[in-house]
Write an enzyme that holds these catalytic residues in place. Structure first.
Site, short mmCIF file in Angstrom:
data_model
loop_
_atom_site.label_atom_id
_atom_site.label_comp_id
_atom_site.label_asym_id
_atom_site.label_seq_id
_atom_site.Cartn_x
_atom_site.Cartn_y
_atom_site.Cartn_z
N ARG A 126 0.89 -1.21 -0.08
CA ARG A 126 0.01 -0.06 0.13
C ARG A 126 0.81 1.15 0.02
O ARG A 126 0.42 2.19 -0.65
CB ARG A 126 -1.08 -0.35 1.31
CG ARG A 126 -1.55 1.36 1.43
CD ARG A 126 -2.48 1.33 2.63
NE ARG A 126 -3.80 0.25 2.38
CZ ARG A 126 -4.35 -0.43 2.98
NH1 ARG A 126 -3.75 -0.54 4.23
NH2 ARG A 126 -5.14 -1.38 2.70
N TYR A 127 1.92 1.29 0.81
CA TYR A 127 2.81 2.32 0.88
C TYR A 127 3.81 2.29 0.10
O TYR A 127 4.16 1.18 -0.56
CB TYR A 127 3.27 2.67 2.42
CG TYR A 127 2.24 2.77 3.45
CD1 TYR A 127 1.50 3.97 3.31
CD2 TYR A 127 1.86 1.53 4.22
CE1 TYR A 127 0.53 4.06 4.61
CE2 TYR A 127 0.84 1.57 5.16
CZ TYR A 127 0.30 2.97 5.35
OH TYR A 127 -0.73 3.09 6.43
N ARG A 130 7.40 0.08 1.51
CA ARG A 130 7.36 -1.10 2.49
C ARG A 130 5.89 -1.82 2.39
O ARG A 130 4.78 -1.57 1.72
CB ARG A 130 7.16 -0.74 3.96
CG ARG A 130 6.14 0.58 4.28
CD ARG A 130 6.72 1.51 5.64
NE ARG A 130 5.43 2.09 6.14
CZ ARG A 130 5.06 3.24 5.32
NH1 ARG A 130 5.71 3.84 4.42
NH2 ARG A 130 4.09 4.10 6.22
N CYS A 139 -2.64 -18.04 14.53
CA CYS A 139 -2.32 -17.09 15.80
C CYS A 139 -2.31 -18.26 17.07
O CYS A 139 -2.83 -19.23 17.15
CB CYS A 139 -3.23 -16.09 16.03
SG CYS A 139 -2.96 -15.06 15.00
N CYS A 143 -7.87 -12.92 18.84
CA CYS A 143 -8.69 -11.76 19.40
C CYS A 143 -10.06 -11.57 18.48
O CYS A 143 -9.97 -11.52 17.54
CB CYS A 143 -7.65 -10.38 19.08
SG CYS A 143 -6.09 -10.83 19.26
N CYS A 146 -10.26 -9.20 15.78
CA CYS A 146 -9.15 -9.26 14.58
C CYS A 146 -9.58 -8.61 13.50
O CYS A 146 -10.79 -8.90 12.80
CB CYS A 146 -8.94 -10.50 14.29
SG CYS A 146 -7.65 -10.89 13.09
N ARG A 148 -8.12 -9.15 10.56
CA ARG A 148 -8.04 -10.04 9.43
C ARG A 148 -8.92 -11.41 9.82
O ARG A 148 -8.35 -12.27 9.23
CB ARG A 148 -6.54 -10.38 9.26
CG ARG A 148 -6.04 -9.84 8.14
CD ARG A 148 -4.40 -9.75 7.93
NE ARG A 148 -4.05 -8.40 7.87
CZ ARG A 148 -2.93 -7.75 8.88
NH1 ARG A 148 -2.54 -8.65 9.53
NH2 ARG A 148 -2.99 -6.64 8.41
N ASP A 307 -10.89 -1.13 14.05
CA ASP A 307 -11.20 -1.32 12.61
C ASP A 307 -12.70 -1.55 12.67
O ASP A 307 -13.29 -2.16 13.59
CB ASP A 307 -10.34 -2.13 11.78
CG ASP A 307 -8.97 -1.86 11.72
OD1 ASP A 307 -8.68 -0.50 11.44
OD2 ASP A 307 -8.23 -2.64 11.67
N ASP A 344 -6.91 3.50 10.79
CA ASP A 344 -6.59 2.92 9.46
C ASP A 344 -7.87 3.03 8.62
O ASP A 344 -8.86 2.54 8.94
CB ASP A 344 -6.54 1.27 9.76
CG ASP A 344 -5.40 1.01 8.81
OD1 ASP A 344 -5.21 1.35 7.50
OD2 ASP A 344 -4.44 -0.15 9.24
N LYS A 351 -3.02 4.22 7.45
CA LYS A 351 -3.11 4.80 8.76
C LYS A 351 -2.89 6.14 8.73
O LYS A 351 -2.09 6.96 8.22
CB LYS A 351 -1.72 4.19 9.56
CG LYS A 351 -1.87 2.65 9.73
CD LYS A 351 -0.59 2.17 10.31
CE LYS A 351 -0.58 0.78 10.54
NZ LYS A 351 -0.37 -0.07 9.41
C1 LIG Z 1 0.76 -0.83 9.11
C2 LIG Z 1 0.94 -1.19 7.86
C3 LIG Z 1 2.16 -0.85 7.39
C4 LIG Z 1 3.36 -0.48 8.23
O1 LIG Z 1 3.22 0.89 8.59
P1 LIG Z 1 3.79 1.53 9.42
O2 LIG Z 1 3.28 3.01 9.81
O3 LIG Z 1 5.38 1.74 8.76
O4 LIG Z 1 4.15 0.84 10.85
C5 LIG Z 1 2.66 -1.37 6.15
N1 LIG Z 1 1.68 -1.86 5.17
C6 LIG Z 1 0.54 -2.10 5.61
C7 LIG Z 1 -0.55 -2.50 4.49
C8 LIG Z 1 0.05 -1.58 6.80
O5 LIG Z 1 -1.34 -1.86 7.02
#
Ligand SMILES: *Cc1c(COP(=O)(O)O)cnc(C)c1O
Length: 388
Positions: A126-127, A130, A139, A143, A146, A148, A307, A344, A351
């Site tokens: 998404r980002y 990363r 798990c 939870c 959850c 997911r 969420d 989120d 986020k």
């Molecule tokens: C939470 C998350 C991350 C990591 O986010 P940070 O703000 O860097 O901790 C990366 N990818 C996805 C899809 C996430 O939900």
């Protein structure tokens, strides 16, 4: 805000092992064995009723939850429940309730829009720099809120079909990815060998700088954090770990020892909490939690607005409750102890930080701010900036 609890939450660390378990005294070597803990998880109504008197809402919840998200509770975690308190904050996190079957038009099966951001199965990109790598769907315990639940525990509407090889190939090609977050499910349920194979494979990709693992195993199953596991993790630095804990009672002496082992092996530790009604939607509870986390060398990282997962209405607190908690932490206690409150964004926006408003006014000339005590101050812009 709820009225504060009459009893302050425990600030001390207590031991919960070896446990008094269904009237049997479990030998320490069993209790301390991760395999024993997993084998003896509470997964059925009968198992639950050996230990607790259930409310009708819980009985019905257990009977109906099997098609959505399995119930599983490790003896270690189960032992933290106060059987005499029907509102117990540990109990609320892991024992299903009938409210899970309630329908709410705001709720979704994939509240963070992960499925639409998967270039290969199990890898959420998404980002820009990363990725989130969902390495397993299991798990140590589940939870009830959850995010997911659609894919974890093996009983939900979908299955997680992570293609590890395809994910590695994607990461090799995508040189913009410098940070891989292993999650699931819980990666620390893998054997040391299996986890090491994944970490080594990722470490062989030159542009991947930073590895992290998201895990609730240190809380649900601290016995799994063995010296061998810690030594293996240490070979893959920089490797960080985000744990997930919501209530101060979860931080027992066993958990503190497990976290200490990780920290001693150079693994920087963060914590992610979910704001949960009747669990931690209270400033005193959160303050006690974050102080205990610092004592365990864990930096509170995120406080998540819960969420909009299906069947979570009874556990979700208001955004205002979260903002008020941050307001009562920032300035009032150690800066390291204050997590970032985030939502989120429903549908897949990622986020988004949410903060109390400390900026009262901002123009070209100045910024008007207030401090944690409510006093106002003015910060003038530099003369050069004012001329623009
Ligand atoms: C939470 C998350 C991350 C990591 O986010 P940070 O703000 O860097 O901790 C990366 N990818 C996805 C899809 C996430 O939900």
């Amino acid at each position: 805000m709820r009225t504060p609890p009459t009893l302050l939450p425990e600030k001390e660390f207590r031991s919960h092992a070896p446990g008094f378990w269904a009237g049997r005294n479990v030998p320490a070597e069993d209790w301390n064995s991760p395999a024993w803990q997993l084998r003896n998880r509470v997964t059925t109504l009968a198992g639950l009723e050996e230990h607790l008197v259930l409310a009708e809402e819980e009985r019905a919840g257990v009977l109906l939850s099997g098609r959505k998200l399995a119930m599983a509770i490790t003896p270690h975690y189960f032992n933290l429940i106060d059987p005499l308190d029907p509102e117990d904050p540990i109990r609320r996190q892991v024992i299903p309730r009938i409210e899970e079957t309630w329908e709410d038009p705001d709720e979704m099966s994939d509240p963070c829009g992960e499925d639409s951001h998967m270039p290969v199965p199990g890898l959420v990109h998404r980002y820009p720099d990363r990725v989130l790598f969902l390495v397993t769907d299991r798990c140590a315990a589940y939870c009830r809120y959850c995010t997911r639940s659609r894919v974890v525990s093996g009983v939900g509407e979908q299955e997680l079909h992570t293609d590890h090889e395809a994910a590695f190939r994607y990461l090799e090609k995508h040189t913009e990815v410098r940070d891989v977050l292993l999650s699931g499910g819980d990666p620390l349920l893998f054997s040391d060998a299996k986890l090491e194979a994944i970490l080594s494979r990722l470490r062989a990709i030159p542009h991947i700088e930073f590895l992290r693992i998201g895990s609730r195993v240190p809380i649900f199953l601290p016995q799994r954090i063995t010296p061998e596991l810690c030594r293996m993790l240490q070979r893959h630095h920089p490797l960080w770990l985000s744990i997930h804990t919501n209530h101060p009672r979860e931080l027992t002496t066993e958990v503190r020892a497990a976290l200490g082992r990780l920290a001693d092996h150079g693994v920087p530790l963060g914590n992610q909490s979910v704001l949960l009604r009747g669990v931690n939607d209270d400033a005193e509870v959160m303050k006690s939690l974050v102080h205990k986390l610092l004592m365990c060398r864990v930096r509170p990282y995120y406080l998540y607005q819960c969420d909009l997962i299906q069947g979570s209405s009874h556990l979700r607190a208001s955004v205002q409750a979260g903002v008020e908690i941050i307001e009562q932490l920032r300035g009032h206690t150690t800066g390291y102890a204050v997590p970032q409150l985030v939502i989120d964004a429903p549908g897949g926006g990622g986020k988004v930080p949410v903060n109390p408003d400390y900026v009262l006014l901002r123009d070209e000339q100045r910024t008007l701010i207030r401090n944690f005590e409510g006093r106002t101050f003015e910060y003038p812009e530099p003369a050069m900036a004012r001329l623009r």
